[in-house]
Design a protein around this motif. Structure first.
Motif, PDB file in Angstrom:
ATOM      1  N   UNK A 141       4.468  -0.772  -5.493  1.00 30.65           N
ATOM      2  CA  UNK A 141       3.400   0.397  -5.890  1.00 30.65           C
ATOM      3  C   UNK A 141       4.263   1.452  -6.330  1.00 30.65           C
ATOM      4  N   UNK A 142       4.187   1.993  -7.362  1.00 29.73           N
ATOM      5  CA  UNK A 142       5.211   2.908  -7.719  1.00 29.73           C
ATOM      6  C   UNK A 142       4.646   4.665  -8.105  1.00 29.73           C
ATOM      7  N   UNK A 143       3.245   4.707  -7.509  1.00 29.95           N
ATOM      8  CA  UNK A 143       2.727   6.124  -7.776  1.00 29.95           C
ATOM      9  C   UNK A 143       2.577   6.703  -6.619  1.00 29.95           C
ATOM     10  N   UNK A 144       3.327   6.427  -5.506  1.00 26.43           N
ATOM     11  CA  UNK A 144       2.822   7.154  -4.324  1.00 26.43           C
ATOM     12  C   UNK A 144       3.176   8.744  -4.585  1.00 26.43           C
ATOM     13  N   UNK A 145       4.313   8.973  -4.994  1.00 33.44           N
ATOM     14  CA  UNK A 145       4.883  10.415  -5.260  1.00 33.44           C
ATOM     15  C   UNK A 145       4.742  10.690  -6.947  1.00 33.44           C
ATOM     16  N   UNK A 146       5.916  10.042  -7.482  1.00 33.47           N
ATOM     17  CA  UNK A 146       6.018  10.267  -9.006  1.00 33.47           C
ATOM     18  C   UNK A 146       6.040   9.095  -9.694  1.00 33.47           C
ATOM     19  N   UNK A 147       5.146   8.620 -10.482  1.00 38.13           N
ATOM     20  CA  UNK A 147       5.172   7.224 -11.017  1.00 38.13           C
ATOM     21  C   UNK A 147       6.443   7.053 -11.734  1.00 38.13           C
ATOM     22  N   UNK A 205       0.772  -1.333   0.072  1.00 35.83           N
ATOM     23  CA  UNK A 205       0.071   0.012   0.205  1.00 35.83           C
ATOM     24  C   UNK A 205       0.740   1.292   0.003  1.00 35.83           C
ATOM     25  N   UNK A 206       0.249   2.356  -0.402  1.00 32.39           N
ATOM     26  CA  UNK A 206       1.110   3.864  -0.213  1.00 32.39           C
ATOM     27  C   UNK A 206       1.637   4.104   1.237  1.00 32.39           C
ATOM     28  N   UNK A 207       0.836   3.300   2.211  1.00 26.90           N
ATOM     29  CA  UNK A 207       1.407   3.600   3.665  1.00 26.90           C
ATOM     30  C   UNK A 207       2.821   3.029   3.797  1.00 26.90           C
ATOM     31  N   UNK A 208       2.948   1.978   3.147  1.00 23.42           N
ATOM     32  CA  UNK A 208       4.348   1.413   3.298  1.00 23.42           C
ATOM     33  C   UNK A 208       5.444   2.279   2.704  1.00 23.42           C
ATOM     34  N   UNK A 209       5.177   3.001   1.597  1.00 20.07           N
ATOM     35  CA  UNK A 209       6.218   3.678   0.905  1.00 20.07           C
ATOM     36  C   UNK A 209       6.164   4.926   1.804  1.00 20.07           C
ATOM     37  N   UNK A 210       4.946   5.406   2.388  1.00 22.28           N
ATOM     38  CA  UNK A 210       5.450   6.757   3.071  1.00 22.28           C
ATOM     39  C   UNK A 210       6.209   6.536   4.472  1.00 22.28           C
ATOM     40  N   UNK A 211       5.828   5.770   5.150  1.00 23.61           N
ATOM     41  CA  UNK A 211       6.525   5.509   6.504  1.00 23.61           C
ATOM     42  C   UNK A 211       8.089   5.809   6.520  1.00 23.61           C
ATOM     43  N   UNK A 212       8.725   5.464   5.306  1.00 25.27           N
ATOM     44  CA  UNK A 212       9.938   5.444   5.169  1.00 25.27           C
ATOM     45  C   UNK A 212      10.458   6.881   4.687  1.00 25.27           C
ATOM     46  N   UNK A 213      11.774   7.145   5.100  1.00 25.79           N
ATOM     47  CA  UNK A 213      12.217   8.288   4.527  1.00 25.79           C
ATOM     48  C   UNK A 213      12.127   8.701   3.224  1.00 25.79           C
ATOM     49  N   UNK A 214      12.083   7.807   2.499  1.00 24.80           N
ATOM     50  CA  UNK A 214      12.070   8.194   0.878  1.00 24.80           C
ATOM     51  C   UNK A 214      11.634   6.748   0.234  1.00 24.80           C
ATOM     52  N   UNK A 257      13.143  -8.112  -9.262  1.00 25.31           N
ATOM     53  CA  UNK A 257      12.004  -7.495  -9.276  1.00 25.31           C
ATOM     54  C   UNK A 257      11.114  -8.155 -10.256  1.00 25.31           C
ATOM     55  N   UNK A 258       9.759  -8.372  -9.538  1.00 30.99           N
ATOM     56  CA  UNK A 258       8.758  -9.066 -10.275  1.00 30.99           C
ATOM     57  C   UNK A 258       7.668  -8.245 -11.021  1.00 30.99           C
ATOM     58  N   UNK A 259       7.295  -7.309 -10.237  1.00 27.02           N
ATOM     59  CA  UNK A 259       6.343  -6.569 -10.960  1.00 27.02           C
ATOM     60  C   UNK A 259       6.235  -4.968 -10.453  1.00 27.02           C
ATOM     61  N   UNK A 260       5.756  -3.971 -10.976  1.00 24.38           N
ATOM     62  CA  UNK A 260       5.180  -2.767 -10.422  1.00 24.38           C
ATOM     63  C   UNK A 260       3.725  -2.411 -10.531  1.00 24.38           C
ATOM     64  N   UNK A 261       3.190  -1.753  -9.831  1.00 21.13           N
ATOM     65  CA  UNK A 261       1.712  -1.654  -9.766  1.00 21.13           C
ATOM     66  C   UNK A 261       1.425  -0.105  -9.933  1.00 21.13           C
ATOM     67  N   UNK A 262       0.595   0.477 -10.871  1.00 20.75           N
ATOM     68  CA  UNK A 262       0.390   1.911 -11.096  1.00 20.75           C
ATOM     69  C   UNK A 262      -1.176   1.777 -10.622  1.00 20.75           C
ATOM     70  N   UNK A 263      -1.542   2.563  -9.796  1.00 22.86           N
ATOM     71  CA  UNK A 263      -2.753   2.748  -9.278  1.00 22.86           C
ATOM     72  C   UNK A 263      -3.589   4.006  -9.328  1.00 22.86           C
ATOM     73  N   UNK A 264      -3.039   5.019 -10.116  1.00 20.59           N
ATOM     74  CA  UNK A 264      -3.653   6.158 -10.548  1.00 20.59           C
ATOM     75  C   UNK A 264      -3.035   6.956 -11.676  1.00 20.59           C
TER      76      UNK A 264
END
Length: 491
Positions: free
Chosen positions: A273-279, A245-254, A293-300
């Motif tokens: 998930x790669x669209x939290x900040x800039x896809x 989820x986006x929350x995983x990305x957001x809890x780290x410094x970057x 790396x197996x996959x990337x997800x774009x959610x927006x």
């Protein structure tokens, strides 16, 4: 909005300011001694199945019992009309219907509850003794799950003593209506995906946790490859799937650090998930993980343009093997448009639109009395209501196919008409016992996919599909006319 003074007074008495002042200044150790209400999950349990119904099923049952009406009756379940933008229905929910039919009981607590309702104040003790010993002893014929059907075609037929056949109506309608609606929607989404995997992402948007599980089952029947619902995966042997989820990305410094940490924990199953900040920047950070790396997800965002740019970034790093997953308010039409325009998307995570069948959230399934035995002879039953006319007698659906087994037309006829067409309804319960080898969920999905393949293209198009030919047999029409004359004469 007008609010009656009586309601205002009740609100004041419920939350008086004095209470808050008292609570603020009171020793809180006092509260554990207060009797507190326990929360309820409202999940169904087997000892409550008897009362998972509408009240009028029980009042009618009591009425039948009080008047000594124990005739054998036949009810048929079918969809009166197809919803808008649906050219077929994919059947689902039979297994849960069979579980209900073979497990329905009335617990002592349920019987006490029914007995104290005002409507039952004049019902004798014998009826409640009957409920105490209640079990379904009838016969059931049904179309196997994953079979495509059309409007007015019987999906399920119940023949049992009138009280038994009446009581089971509500649950049967609920489980088959819901799962068939979702399976149909899922089959359209999968058809639009043109062989690309579809993942059920919908539990969080389903109409409750139980609906989420049933929707996951129905979505798998409709052709989905996996589900995000862990309980459904556990119970139904559906492959589980998910990224982060986006929350995983957001809890780290970057973002880059969040990706590295996830990969450290899941080195063989890294999908990000790669669209939290800039896809596009996210795609580059993901590519830095390397060949595992197996996959990337774009959610927006613009999924068409972004997926093309992300593919370029991945390919530039010789990461052709990395899959692009798209999600975010997808449905069959959006997926169809994306693929028509060349979006390099490998799989689709579909949630809200699919598990709620958002554009057609309810099926008009009905359960109608068609025949009643009296003195050993079948008596026809039918409704004459405008726009709700029903046909009498036990019926069968006969499907004609061509030399390639593609569907040609269906005939709704009497139960035992002769011919070369394939009868769709098979016996699944005899004398209250299941007499049918329950297929695995994978086998049901295979049946569903075969049905989609056999349905000719004009009848399954996403837009402007043609109407599949369904006719009534001549013998059924004759019986209907005879029954109408008889019943109109009596009424």
């Amino acid at each position: 909005m007008f609010i009656p003074n009586s309601l205002k007074d009740r609100c004041k008495s419920y939350y008086p300011n004095a209470f808050f002042n008292w609570y603020k200044n009171t020793d809180k150790s006092f509260f554990p001694s207060i009797s507190m209400k326990e929360p309820k999950s409202l999940f169904l349990s087997e000892d409550s199945l008897g009362i998972v119904t509408d009240l009028y099923q029980l009042t009618m049952a009591a009425g039948y019992f009080e008047h000594g009406m124990h005739d054998i009756a036949t009810f048929e379940f079918y969809i009166r009309r197809l919803p808008e933008n649906r050219s077929y229905i994919m059947t689902a929910g039979l297994e849960q219907a069979l579980h209900y039919i073979t497990h329905i009981r009335f617990s002592p607590e349920a019987i006490r509850f029914i007995r104290k309702q005002p409507a039952f104040s004049h019902v004798g003790n014998a009826f409640f003794t009957y409920l105490k010993n209640f079990a379904f002893n009838g016969d059931v014929f049904a179309v196997p799950e994953g079979t495509i059907v059309f409007a007015e075609e019987p999906i399920l037929r119940v023949t049992a003593p009138i009280i038994e056949a009446q009581i089971v109506e509500t649950y049967l309608l609920s489980t088959i209506n819901f799962q068939s609606a979702i399976a149909t929607k899922a089959s359209r989404v999968v058809y639009a995906s043109r062989g690309h995997d579809v993942i059920d992402f919908g539990t969080r948007r389903a109409h409750g946790p139980q609906a989420g599980v049933l929707a996951a089952r129905a979505c798998f029947i409709g052709g989905c490859k996996s589900t995000s619902n862990v309980f459904a995966a556990y119970e139904l042997d559906i492959p589980p799937a998910g990224t982060i989820a986006h929350s995983w990305v957001m809890v780290f410094e970057n973002e880059a650090e969040s990706f590295r940490k996830y990969h450290e924990t899941f080195p063989d199953d890294t999908a990000l998930l790669i669209d939290t900040y800039d896809t596009l920047a996210g795609a580059k950070h993901a590519a830095a993980i390397g060949e595992k790396l197996k996959g990337v997800r774009i959610d927006s965002g613009n999924l068409l343009e972004l997926s093309k740019e992300v593919r370029k970034i991945l390919n530039s790093q010789r990461m052709h093997h990395v899959k692009i997953i798209a999600s975010g308010d997808l449905n069959e039409e959006r997926i169809d448009d994306l693929l028509r325009n060349g979006a390099p998307i490998d799989s689709f995570g579909v949630g809200t639109e699919m598990v709620t069948s958002k554009d057609a959230p309810a099926l008009g399934g009905i359960y109608k009395l068609v025949e009643q035995e009296h003195d050993g002879k079948p008596v026809p039953k039918m409704k004459f209501s405008k726009d709700k006319l029903t046909y009498p007698y036990k019926k069968q659906v006969y499907r004609s196919v061509d030399k390639n087994t593609h569907f040609v037309e269906d005939i709704i006829g009497l139960e035992n008409e002769q011919g070369d067409a394939i009868p769709l309804l098979i016996q699944v319960v005899k004398g209250g016992e299941i007499c049918y080898a329950l297929p695995t969920l994978q086998e049901i999905q295979n049946n569903a996919l075969c049905n989609i393949v056999k349905l000719p293209e004009p009848y399954k198009r996403l837009r402007n599909a043609e109407t599949y030919p369904v006719k009534k047999s001549q013998a059924l029409e004759v019986k209907k006319q005879e029954a109408e004359q008889l019943l109109r004469g009596n009424n």
